[in-house]
Design a protein around this motif. Structure first.
Motif, PDB file in Angstrom:
ATOM      1  N   LEU B 264      10.435   7.473   0.126  1.00 15.01           N
ATOM      2  CA  LEU B 264       9.826   8.432   1.044  1.00 15.01           C
ATOM      3  C   LEU B 264      10.071   7.928   2.454  1.00 15.01           C
ATOM      4  N   CYS B 265      10.255   8.853   3.386  1.00 15.46           N
ATOM      5  CA  CYS B 265      10.543   8.402   4.750  1.00 15.46           C
ATOM      6  C   CYS B 265       9.805   9.240   5.781  1.00 15.46           C
ATOM      7  N   ILE B 266       9.292   8.546   6.784  1.00 24.86           N
ATOM      8  CA  ILE B 266       8.696   9.231   7.936  1.00 24.86           C
ATOM      9  C   ILE B 266       9.663   9.048   9.098  1.00 24.86           C
ATOM     10  N   SER B 271       6.775   5.969  21.107  1.00 22.45           N
ATOM     11  CA  SER B 271       5.663   5.034  20.911  1.00 22.45           C
ATOM     12  C   SER B 271       4.996   5.171  19.551  1.00 22.45           C
ATOM     13  N   ALA B 272       4.952   6.396  19.014  1.00 27.60           N
ATOM     14  CA  ALA B 272       4.272   6.593  17.735  1.00 27.60           C
ATOM     15  C   ALA B 272       4.943   5.787  16.627  1.00 27.60           C
ATOM     16  N   ALA B 273       6.224   5.459  16.798  1.00 28.38           N
ATOM     17  CA  ALA B 273       6.924   4.681  15.777  1.00 28.38           C
ATOM     18  C   ALA B 273       6.287   3.299  15.619  1.00 28.38           C
ATOM     19  N   GLY B 274       5.751   2.757  16.707  1.00 24.97           N
ATOM     20  CA  GLY B 274       5.090   1.448  16.645  1.00 24.97           C
ATOM     21  C   GLY B 274       3.873   1.507  15.738  1.00 24.97           C
ATOM     22  N   ASP B 278       2.941  -0.118  11.505  1.00 26.19           N
ATOM     23  CA  ASP B 278       1.725  -0.711  10.919  1.00 26.19           C
ATOM     24  C   ASP B 278       1.329   0.035   9.662  1.00 26.19           C
ATOM     25  N   ALA B 279       1.419   1.371   9.736  1.00 35.29           N
ATOM     26  CA  ALA B 279       1.060   2.182   8.562  1.00 35.29           C
ATOM     27  C   ALA B 279       1.999   1.864   7.398  1.00 35.29           C
ATOM     28  N   ILE B 280       3.277   1.724   7.697  1.00 35.44           N
ATOM     29  CA  ILE B 280       4.264   1.424   6.646  1.00 35.44           C
ATOM     30  C   ILE B 280       3.933   0.074   5.998  1.00 35.44           C
ATOM     31  N   GLY B 358      -1.045  14.278  24.537  1.00 43.34           N
ATOM     32  CA  GLY B 358      -1.549  12.910  24.460  1.00 43.34           C
ATOM     33  C   GLY B 358      -2.541  12.671  23.335  1.00 43.34           C
ATOM     34  N   ARG B 359      -2.780  13.684  22.463  1.00 44.61           N
ATOM     35  CA  ARG B 359      -3.688  13.479  21.325  1.00 44.61           C
ATOM     36  C   ARG B 359      -3.215  12.278  20.505  1.00 44.61           C
ATOM     37  N   ASP B 360      -4.158  11.396  20.206  1.00 44.56           N
ATOM     38  CA  ASP B 360      -3.816  10.135  19.553  1.00 44.56           C
ATOM     39  C   ASP B 360      -3.306  10.354  18.128  1.00 44.56           C
ATOM     40  N   ILE B 361      -2.392   9.506  17.724  1.00 43.71           N
ATOM     41  CA  ILE B 361      -1.980   9.480  16.314  1.00 43.71           C
ATOM     42  C   ILE B 361      -2.211   8.058  15.823  1.00 43.71           C
ATOM     43  N   LYS B 362      -2.922   7.930  14.726  1.00 47.16           N
ATOM     44  CA  LYS B 362      -3.352   6.611  14.253  1.00 47.16           C
ATOM     45  C   LYS B 362      -2.712   6.283  12.908  1.00 47.16           C
ATOM     46  N   VAL B 363      -2.904   5.025  12.501  1.00 48.66           N
ATOM     47  CA  VAL B 363      -2.367   4.553  11.217  1.00 48.66           C
ATOM     48  C   VAL B 363      -2.807   5.489  10.088  1.00 48.66           C
ATOM     49  N   GLU B 364      -4.082   5.882  10.115  1.00 48.35           N
ATOM     50  CA  GLU B 364      -4.599   6.739   9.029  1.00 48.35           C
ATOM     51  C   GLU B 364      -3.845   8.071   8.945  1.00 48.35           C
ATOM     52  N   HIS B 365      -3.414   8.578  10.091  1.00 48.83           N
ATOM     53  CA  HIS B 365      -2.674   9.848  10.071  1.00 48.83           C
ATOM     54  C   HIS B 365      -1.320   9.686   9.382  1.00 48.83           C
TER      55      HIS B 365
END
Lengths: 290, 393
Positions: B264-266, B271-274, B278-280, B358-365
């Motif tokens: 599976l790939c995202i 910046s969101a790649a950083g 962590d999520a990966i 600028g809505r945040d995207i987090k590890v959980e997302h």
């Protein structure tokens, strides 16, 4: 007054403000709020129907006015408040249209629109809050920064000539031109009242303190120090020749009402011309027949 | 001397500018890119750079100054964001059409209305057909590295095409990070001396730039303009490799993170790649075979290379920080999906729009996205091809 009473006390211009947007973003000592108060006072005194007025702002610290006043208002893009207001006025000639924006917006990026609206004698009022720099983005050098003054993009002083806005306004065709400072609260109110009663392009420049950026970068002290400067160095000269109104760094500020005349507005000219060339088949457009 | 410095994204760009010292710098203040210009102004005032620094009255004028200066034969740069880039729009096409190797730092920010100063990719994605090469940065180090490489790519004789380097507004532009700032002389040597082609200042060869061109030859000229960007992929690759040899950080068209045995790939840029990395890592520790593909170069788009990297995945989620109203999906998604079209066996692919204004995207997302991908891989069906992350509906 007791503390409880003070807490109960309402802002005297609360009926004209969107209180859910307060506290505002302006810094302590900033002069924009002062101009808004004068404007509210002028509205009150002029007894204008609040449904017949529209406020248009561009971008910048003063651009926020459109979001704080409880009137029909538009926060447009940077520099485009005047063309937006022009469209608004032409679609609704019965409205009093006021552009409330800063020097960067009106004389910098929107300078072209400013001179053309004045040239056409568009029937709008432009209140330009001039704090001598692009304040919202951190105090960059602007078209109004006095020579030698420091700015973030002119750390050792500005070497460019700056605009004298009343001179520019008159030369371009404005029919009402005044300049005041944030110290001249009642005069600003009176000028706005007068401009409400004029037809044509009215321009009111209000010089205001930008404490956080302009004053600090130039080591001019706080808001009070700048008001003292206005007090000591401003000189009321109604009817002064607008060619003499240049502002030098911390130099004399000639204020007053410089131009107050009448000439046909854009709509007058359009109606007159089209009635002449088209004859009876042309229906006059504007205030009395929409 | 090469040194570690604590800089934010804007200062990182300004630091590269100081080292390269272009001939002309013209920019108008706009949040969140203003600090680049301010820092350059300070360098200029302190005599640390020799290039001319101009404060024009709008972004449209700033890009016009750049075009004039580049036509005259100068090495030229600017910086802007959002509405500023939009106001440059007319001039972006002129810069690319005239094949002027201008370099711009674009601090990615959302577009009005309503007005918002925070990061998304609507601004540069709106300029994606203007003919500029587009490179995106995950962090301050990449912004610095990309900006240095941008001059080499833009000025290469086979390319001669303007380059913009994107960095996310506030998330990168205003975040401090410890970055490796290379030695001034080494950077200067890497970028090299600029040799303009057909400069207007060469008065022995008089020339007119940009004259009228009607139905007779316009089409041929437009076609020949495309050669620059068409020639750029090997140059981008070679410059990225050389940068790696010299400074130890190699760059390609995209970065693959834990993709070796991924099913599976995202796909996500900037910046969101950083955060996604962590999520990966967390997903991998849970035994899930998920990887990340982070595109770096969006124009020219590396269709073939990305398709090759993704073709054996079971399911792919492409995340765009931008919407494309009325289109089949957001820009990154449509490019990637189109690139996979020629493969008989191809992954299931979905598009998520995230982080507008600028809505945040987090590890959980990202983990939610991964679990949706798992379901798609398991069932082989895509219920919703286009949806949103962290949006109240």
């Amino acid at each position: 007054m007791k503390k409880e009473d003070r807490l109960e006390e309402k802002n005297p211009i609360e009926n004209l403000l969107r209180m859910d947007r307060i506290p505002h973003i302006w810094c302590p000592g900033c002069g924009i709020g002062t101009v808004v108060t004068s404007f509210a006072e002028a509205l009150h005194k002029s007894e204008i129907d609040l449904d017949k007025i529209a406020i248009v702002s561009g971008i910048g610290c003063t651009g926020r006015v459109a979001g704080y006043v409880k009137l029909d208002s538009f926060h447009t893009t940077h520099g485009r408040a005047i063309p937006f207001a022009t469209g608004l006025k032409l679609a609704h000639p019965e409205l009093k249209v006021v552009v409330f924006s800063g020097d960067g917006d009106i004389a910098g990026i929107g300078g072209n629109h400013f001179i053309h609206a004045a040239r056409r004698n568009m029937d709008i009022m432009v209140i330009c809050v001039n704090n001598f720099n692009y304040a919202m983005t951190g105090g960059q050098v602007a078209a109004t920064t006095p020579k030698d003054a420091n700015a973030s993009t002119a750390p050792y002083g500005n070497f460019e000539y700056s605009f004298s806005l009343p001179y520019l306004a008159e030369a371009a065709g404005a029919t009402y031109v005044a300049r005041w400072t944030a110290l001249h609260l009642r005069r600003v109110t009176k000028s706005i009242q007068e401009a409400f009663n004029r037809r044509g392009f009215s321009f009111i420049e209000v010089i205001t303190p930008c404490v956080t950026l302009y004053a600090r970068r130039n080591r001019l002290g706080d808001g009070l120090n700048l008001l003292k400067y206005y007090y000591e160095k401003s000189e009321i000269q109604h009817g002064a020749d607008t060619r003499t109104l240049d502002i030098s760094y911390q130099g004399k500020l000639i204020v007053g009402k410089f131009v107050d005349k009448e000439k046909p507005t854009f709509l007058d000219c359009m109606n007159e011309h089209l009635a002449k060339v088209l004859g009876e088949k042309y229906q006059l457009y504007g205030e009395n027949n929409d | 001397m090469s040194a570690l410095k604590t800089l934010n994204g804007n200062q990182s760009i300004a630091e590269a500018v100081r080292q390269i010292d272009p001939d002309v710098l013209a920019a108008y203040p706009i949040t969140p890119s203003t600090a680049i210009v301010e820092t350059i102004a300070k360098f200029k005032a302190d005599g640390m750079i020799t290039g001319e620094f101009v404060c024009p009255e709008s972004e449209h004028s700033a890009m016009s100054v750049c075009i004039g200066a580049a036509s005259a034969g100068g090495r030229v740069m600017t910086a802007t964001a959002s509405q500023g880039l939009a106001l440059m729009w007319e001039m972006l096409y002129i810069a690319a059409g005239l094949r002027l190797p201008i370099v711009a730092a674009i601090v990615n920010r959302s577009m009005s209305a309503p007005i918002n100063i925070h990061g998304d990719h609507s601004d540069t994605m709106g300029a994606r057909d203007s003919g500029w090469i587009q490179i995106y940065s995950e962090n301050c180090q990449e912004a610095y590295d990309n900006f240095i490489q941008a001059f080499r790519i833009a000025e290469h004789l086979d390319v001669r095409t303007p380059v913009l380097v994107g960095l996310d507004g506030f998330i990168i532009s205003h975040s401090m990070e410890v970055i490796q700032v290379e030695d001034d002389d080494e950077v200067k040597k890497f970028v090299g001396e600029y040799m303009p082609l057909y400069p207007l200042l060469d008065t022995s060869n008089k020339m007119t730039v940009g004259p009228i061109d009607f139905t007779d030859y316009y089409f041929e000229h437009k076609r020949s303009q495309l050669e620059g960007i068409e020639n750029s992929p090997p140059v981008i690759e070679a410059v990225g490799k050389e940068f790696g040899q010299k400074f130890g950080r190699e760059y390609g068209f995209f970065e693959e993170y834990r993709m070796d045995d991924a099913e599976l790939c995202i796909v996500v840029m900037s910046s969101a790649a950083g955060t996604c990395k962590d999520a990966i890592d967390e997903l991998r520790s849970e035994g899930k075979k998920v990887g990340l593909l982070k595109p770096r170069v969006f124009r020219p788009f590396p269709h073939k290379k990305i398709a090759e990297a993704l073709k054996e995945m079971k399911a792919v989620a492409v995340l765009d920080r931008c919407s494309s109203p009325g289109a089949f999906g957001a820009p990154l998604f449509t490019e990637i999906r189109s690139g996979l079209y020629d493969y008989a066996e191809r992954p299931r692919i979905v598009n998520y729009v995230y982080g507008l204004g600028g809505r945040d995207i987090k590890v959980e997302h990202f983990k939610e996205v991964a679990s949706k991908l798992e379901k798609i891989a398991e069932t082989g069906t895509v219920e919703e091809i286009y949806s949103y992350i962290n949006l109240r509906e």
